[in-house]
Write a protein that holds these residues in place. Structure first.
Motif, PDB file in Angstrom:
ATOM      1  N   LEU A 217       1.642  15.166   9.034  1.00 19.68           N
ATOM      2  CA  LEU A 217       2.835  14.362   9.294  1.00 19.68           C
ATOM      3  C   LEU A 217       2.740  12.988   8.650  1.00 19.68           C
ATOM      4  O   LEU A 217       3.705  12.489   8.067  1.00 19.68           O
ATOM      5  N   THR A 218       1.549  12.388   8.733  1.00 17.53           N
ATOM      6  CA  THR A 218       1.393  11.060   8.131  1.00 17.53           C
ATOM      7  C   THR A 218       1.607  11.133   6.627  1.00 17.53           C
ATOM      8  O   THR A 218       2.247  10.258   6.045  1.00 17.53           O
ATOM      9  N   TYR A 219       1.087  12.171   6.040  1.00 18.95           N
ATOM     10  CA  TYR A 219       1.267  12.326   4.594  1.00 18.95           C
ATOM     11  C   TYR A 219       2.750  12.398   4.235  1.00 18.95           C
ATOM     12  O   TYR A 219       3.216  11.725   3.315  1.00 18.95           O
ATOM     13  N   HIS A 220       3.496  13.208   4.997  1.00 21.33           N
ATOM     14  CA  HIS A 220       4.938  13.335   4.746  1.00 21.33           C
ATOM     15  C   HIS A 220       5.652  12.002   4.927  1.00 21.33           C
ATOM     16  O   HIS A 220       6.535  11.638   4.155  1.00 21.33           O
ATOM     17  N   LYS A 221       5.257  11.286   5.978  1.00 24.11           N
ATOM     18  CA  LYS A 221       5.897   9.997   6.253  1.00 24.11           C
ATOM     19  C   LYS A 221       5.618   8.999   5.132  1.00 24.11           C
ATOM     20  O   LYS A 221       6.482   8.212   4.761  1.00 24.11           O
ATOM     21  N   LEU A 222       4.402   9.051   4.610  1.00 27.21           N
ATOM     22  CA  LEU A 222       4.059   8.160   3.507  1.00 27.21           C
ATOM     23  C   LEU A 222       4.885   8.516   2.273  1.00 27.21           C
ATOM     24  O   LEU A 222       5.393   7.627   1.577  1.00 27.21           O
ATOM     25  N   ALA A 223       5.025   9.817   2.019  1.00 25.11           N
ATOM     26  CA  ALA A 223       5.827  10.256   0.875  1.00 25.11           C
ATOM     27  C   ALA A 223       7.256   9.758   1.020  1.00 25.11           C
ATOM     28  O   ALA A 223       7.889   9.327   0.055  1.00 25.11           O
ATOM     29  N   ASP A 224       7.746   9.795   2.257  1.00 21.34           N
ATOM     30  CA  ASP A 224       9.083   9.304   2.568  1.00 21.34           C
ATOM     31  C   ASP A 224       9.209   7.819   2.257  1.00 21.34           C
ATOM     32  O   ASP A 224      10.185   7.361   1.652  1.00 21.34           O
ATOM     33  N   THR A 225       8.206   7.052   2.688  1.00 23.83           N
ATOM     34  CA  THR A 225       8.197   5.604   2.456  1.00 23.83           C
ATOM     35  C   THR A 225       8.211   5.308   0.968  1.00 23.83           C
ATOM     36  O   THR A 225       8.886   4.385   0.521  1.00 23.83           O
ATOM     37  N   VAL A 226       7.459   6.106   0.218  1.00 19.90           N
ATOM     38  CA  VAL A 226       7.393   5.875  -1.226  1.00 19.90           C
ATOM     39  C   VAL A 226       8.773   6.016  -1.848  1.00 19.90           C
ATOM     40  O   VAL A 226       9.150   5.244  -2.732  1.00 19.90           O
ATOM     41  N   THR A 227       9.556   6.995  -1.377  1.00 21.49           N
ATOM     42  CA  THR A 227      10.887   7.196  -1.975  1.00 21.49           C
ATOM     43  C   THR A 227      11.906   6.202  -1.422  1.00 21.49           C
ATOM     44  O   THR A 227      12.835   5.828  -2.108  1.00 21.49           O
ATOM     45  N   ASP A 228      11.770   5.818  -0.136  1.00 18.22           N
ATOM     46  CA  ASP A 228      12.774   4.956   0.484  1.00 18.22           C
ATOM     47  C   ASP A 228      12.587   3.476   0.240  1.00 18.22           C
ATOM     48  O   ASP A 228      13.523   2.765  -0.101  1.00 18.22           O
ATOM     49  N   GLU A 229      11.372   3.017   0.523  1.00 20.16           N
ATOM     50  CA  GLU A 229      11.161   1.566   0.576  1.00 20.16           C
ATOM     51  C   GLU A 229      11.090   0.920  -0.797  1.00 20.16           C
ATOM     52  O   GLU A 229      11.078   1.604  -1.820  1.00 20.16           O
ATOM     53  N   ARG A 230      10.998  -0.396  -0.764  1.00 16.30           N
ATOM     54  CA  ARG A 230      10.854  -1.117  -2.024  1.00 16.30           C
ATOM     55  C   ARG A 230       9.556  -1.896  -2.064  1.00 16.30           C
ATOM     56  O   ARG A 230       8.919  -2.088  -1.056  1.00 16.30           O
ATOM     57  N   SER A 231       9.184  -2.337  -3.212  1.00 14.25           N
ATOM     58  CA  SER A 231       8.025  -3.206  -3.543  1.00 14.25           C
ATOM     59  C   SER A 231       6.798  -2.990  -2.688  1.00 14.25           C
ATOM     60  O   SER A 231       6.170  -1.955  -2.737  1.00 14.25           O
ATOM     61  N   PHE A 232       6.471  -3.955  -1.832  1.00  9.38           N
ATOM     62  CA  PHE A 232       5.172  -4.028  -1.197  1.00  9.38           C
ATOM     63  C   PHE A 232       4.830  -2.769  -0.386  1.00  9.38           C
ATOM     64  O   PHE A 232       3.797  -2.148  -0.576  1.00  9.38           O
ATOM     65  N   LYS A 233       5.762  -2.407   0.512  1.00 13.65           N
ATOM     66  CA  LYS A 233       5.494  -1.240   1.367  1.00 13.65           C
ATOM     67  C   LYS A 233       5.284   0.009   0.528  1.00 13.65           C
ATOM     68  O   LYS A 233       4.478   0.877   0.858  1.00 13.65           O
ATOM     69  N   LYS A 234       6.056   0.091  -0.545  1.00 21.03           N
ATOM     70  CA  LYS A 234       6.021   1.278  -1.393  1.00 21.03           C
ATOM     71  C   LYS A 234       4.653   1.417  -2.035  1.00 21.03           C
ATOM     72  O   LYS A 234       4.068   2.500  -2.070  1.00 21.03           O
ATOM     73  N   VAL A 235       4.131   0.310  -2.528  1.00 20.89           N
ATOM     74  CA  VAL A 235       2.833   0.330  -3.203  1.00 20.89           C
ATOM     75  C   VAL A 235       1.742   0.753  -2.228  1.00 20.89           C
ATOM     76  O   VAL A 235       0.920   1.616  -2.523  1.00 20.89           O
ATOM     77  N   PHE A 236       1.782   0.130  -1.035  1.00 17.88           N
ATOM     78  CA  PHE A 236       0.791   0.449  -0.024  1.00 17.88           C
ATOM     79  C   PHE A 236       0.871   1.923   0.356  1.00 17.88           C
ATOM     80  O   PHE A 236      -0.141   2.616   0.481  1.00 17.88           O
ATOM     81  N   ALA A 237       2.101   2.393   0.542  1.00 16.88           N
ATOM     82  CA  ALA A 237       2.318   3.789   0.933  1.00 16.88           C
ATOM     83  C   ALA A 237       1.833   4.742  -0.151  1.00 16.88           C
ATOM     84  O   ALA A 237       1.215   5.770   0.140  1.00 16.88           O
ATOM     85  N   ALA A 238       2.117   4.393  -1.399  1.00 16.95           N
ATOM     86  CA  ALA A 238       1.705   5.261  -2.502  1.00 16.95           C
ATOM     87  C   ALA A 238       0.181   5.355  -2.562  1.00 16.95           C
ATOM     88  O   ALA A 238      -0.380   6.430  -2.778  1.00 16.95           O
ATOM     89  N   PHE A 239      -0.460   4.210  -2.338  1.00 14.22           N
ATOM     90  CA  PHE A 239      -1.912   4.146  -2.342  1.00 14.22           C
ATOM     91  C   PHE A 239      -2.482   5.003  -1.218  1.00 14.22           C
ATOM     92  O   PHE A 239      -3.366   5.838  -1.423  1.00 14.22           O
ATOM     93  N   ALA A 240      -1.935   4.804  -0.011  1.00 18.05           N
ATOM     94  CA  ALA A 240      -2.407   5.545   1.156  1.00 18.05           C
ATOM     95  C   ALA A 240      -2.197   7.044   0.955  1.00 18.05           C
ATOM     96  O   ALA A 240      -3.059   7.867   1.287  1.00 18.05           O
ATOM     97  N   ARG A 241      -1.049   7.361   0.394  1.00 15.96           N
ATOM     98  CA  ARG A 241      -0.741   8.771   0.174  1.00 15.96           C
ATOM     99  C   ARG A 241      -1.731   9.410  -0.786  1.00 15.96           C
ATOM    100  O   ARG A 241      -2.176  10.541  -0.594  1.00 15.96           O
ATOM    101  N   ALA A 242      -2.091   8.661  -1.809  1.00 10.02           N
ATOM    102  CA  ALA A 242      -3.030   9.193  -2.803  1.00 10.02           C
ATOM    103  C   ALA A 242      -4.380   9.489  -2.159  1.00 10.02           C
ATOM    104  O   ALA A 242      -4.999  10.525  -2.411  1.00 10.02           O
ATOM    105  N   ILE A 243      -4.824   8.585  -1.284  1.00  9.46           N
ATOM    106  CA  ILE A 243      -6.127   8.788  -0.628  1.00  9.46           C
ATOM    107  C   ILE A 243      -6.089  10.010   0.271  1.00  9.46           C
ATOM    108  O   ILE A 243      -7.077  10.711   0.443  1.00  9.46           O
ATOM    109  N   LEU A 244      -4.934  10.228   0.866  1.00 10.72           N
ATOM    110  CA  LEU A 244      -4.810  11.263   1.875  1.00 10.72           C
ATOM    111  C   LEU A 244      -4.510  12.636   1.291  1.00 10.72           C
ATOM    112  O   LEU A 244      -4.540  13.648   1.981  1.00 10.72           O
ATOM    113  N   LYS A 245      -4.233  12.673  -0.001  1.00  8.33           N
ATOM    114  CA  LYS A 245      -3.706  13.907  -0.593  1.00  8.33           C
ATOM    115  C   LYS A 245      -4.632  15.106  -0.390  1.00  8.33           C
ATOM    116  O   LYS A 245      -4.175  16.184   0.001  1.00  8.33           O
TER     117      LYS A 245
END
Lengths: 294, 190
Positions: free
Chosen positions: A98-126
């Motif tokens: 679920l966290t992975y999906h939520k992070l993927a969601d953040t990457v598509t929805d959010e902008r700038s800072f949150k997006k970068v953090f989410a993309a990073f977190a998602r990559a680690i969790l993949k």
């Protein structure tokens, strides 16, 4: 979206608090041992609740042992024996998915800072995500369907509260009722889970509403009552409506909880449902020091 | 049975008092005691039975209209009682919009509520209660919803576990101190 299903500390006994924390710690341990350090960041109160809920409905009680936390080695902690229950491994797997999906969601929805953090977190969790999908293919499918249904609601720009909450509610209803053999108990647990999911979705929507209104992002409460969210303020009518809507959702949960054959942790679960969830509602529009109008 | 209102000789819109009076008058006329040793006694008996049945039917029908099941929806209510909500909903949805009365809205509300579609359920209960303001069953549904929305369920918490955080902060600090005295640590930053 996480952290709405929490205890209300002032009403717990010390023993109950220690027990609750031991489950929280045990979930962290399960994540670490099953996946690794990265997965530990998916730890949340909500999945702690899910673990406790499953343990509570299981025939065999969970047992505990004393150990040490790797992050705070000076303090002794109680941990759940993972051999005594499946609930922790299950919650760990779903948390990762679920966290992975939520992070993927953040990457598509959010902008700038949150997006970068989410993309990073998602990559680690993949890698952990792939492993979790392998463990729980059914749950992974449910999660996929849930995310798709959620996206559809947002595309429709719905103002229909019940429909918007439905995907999350349905997903939780499945998680809550998994593995229960008795038909009646499974139905009751499913309804309870439905209410829980609905609560989580609506709390999240309520919390995000002012921001979503400003940024013109989808929010069902804003769509229902655009006047209520002008500027940075939430109107009194909107606050009242949201508060009432959430309270009735908790009431819905309590109706089904009372029919469940709870074997363990009843007092802690009751604390969460009857005190913790209302306090979450209260915290939406009041600071901690204010007294609630109960 | 013939139209019960015709049997009693009253209009369907007659008041309950008028119905009762009509019944009493007819009963007095056809009561078996009047026909003792009269060749018409059998006929009188039949007529008496007819009058009694007609009166019973009218009373039952009027009771059901003011609260409680009406013949049309008994099967749906029974499905709901058996938790066969999907079937109940199917039957309800089969009723044409023009024919949807207060009871329809109430029962649909019940089905929606258990589905977890709480806001829609409330809307239906309110419509039902507005259509029949004297109906206690529908009014109760609306009142229950209001009670829940105002946090009434919290007072029902068994074990008396409630959120009545009178001064959350001081309680927490107090708890933390006690905890630390015992060798634990509730709030690690205090």
């Amino acid at each position: 979206m996480f952290g709405y299903i929490r205890i209300h500390k002032p009403e717990l006994t010390f023993r109950e608090y220690e027990q609750y924390r031991s489950i929280y710690c045990s979930l962290c341990e399960a994540l670490g041992q099953r996946y690794g350090l990265a997965a530990r960041m998916t730890l949340s109160y909500d999945f702690t609740f899910l673990s406790m809920f499953h343990m509570a409905l299981s025939e065999t009680p969970a047992t505990f042992r004393v150990g040490r936390c790797p992050f705070r080695p000076t303090k002794k902690r109680a941990f759940c024996d993972r051999e005594s229950t499946d609930a922790l491994d299950y919650a760990a797997d779903v948390a990762v998915i679920l966290t992975y999906h939520k992070l993927a969601d953040t990457v598509t929805d959010e902008r700038s800072f949150k997006k970068v953090f989410a993309a990073f977190a998602r990559a680690i969790l993949k890698r952990d995500f792939k492993k979790a999908v392998h463990h729980r293919s059914l749950e992974a499918q449910w999660a996929q369907k849930f995310m798709e249904a959620q996206a559809a609601i947002e595309r429709e720009n719905s103002d229909f509260i019940d429909a918007a909450a439905h995907p999350t509610a349905e997903f939780l209803s499945r998680l809550a009722s998994v593995g229960i053999v008795d038909d009646d108990v499974r139905y009751t647990a499913e309804r309870f889970g439905y209410g829980l999911g609905r609560f989580i979705y609506l709390c999240d929507a309520a919390e995000d509403a002012p921001d979503d209104a400003k940024r013109r992002r989808f929010n069902v409460f804003v769509n229902r009552d655009p006047q209520g969210f002008q500027g940075d303020k939430v109107s009194d009518e909107a606050k009242e409506y949201i508060t009432q809507c959430l309270h009735q959702t908790v009431a819905f949960c309590t109706e089904y909880y009372e029919h469940l054959p709870i074997q363990q942790f009843d007092s802690i679960l009751r604390n969460i449902i009857y005190a913790g969830m209302p306090s979450t509602i209260h915290r939406l529009y009041h600071s901690a020091q204010e007294e609630p109008k109960v | 049975m013939k139209n019960p209102y015709d049997i009693l000789g009253v209009s369907p819109t007659a008041s309950d008092e008028e119905i009762k009076t009509a019944y009493r008058n007819l009963a007095r006329k056809y009561h078996p005691d009047q026909y003792d040793a009269n060749p018409l006694s059998e006929l009188a008996q039949e007529k008496m039975k007819e009058i009694n049945d007609a009166y019973d039917a009218i009373v039952r029908e009027r009771q059901s209209r003011s609260g409680g099941a009406s013949a049309g929806y008994i099967d749906i209510r029974s499905l709901i009682a058996q938790r066969r909500y999907a079937q109940a909903e199917e039957l309800l949805d089969g009723v044409l919009p023009a024919a949807r009365n207060a009871e329809w809205y109430f029962l649909k509300g019940q089905v929606l509520y258990q589905k977890g579609w709480i806001e829609e359920a409330n809307r239906h209960f309110t419509v039902a209660s507005n259509m029949e303001p004297n109906n206690a069953e529908y009014r109760n549904a609306v009142q229950k919803s209001t009670y829940q929305r105002n946090g009434g369920y919290m007072h029902n918490a068994p074990n008396g576990c409630t959120f009545s955080a009178c001064d959350v902060c001081s309680t927490l600090i107090c708890a933390d101190c006690c905890c630390e005295c015992m060798g634990g640590d509730c709030i690690s930053c205090c």
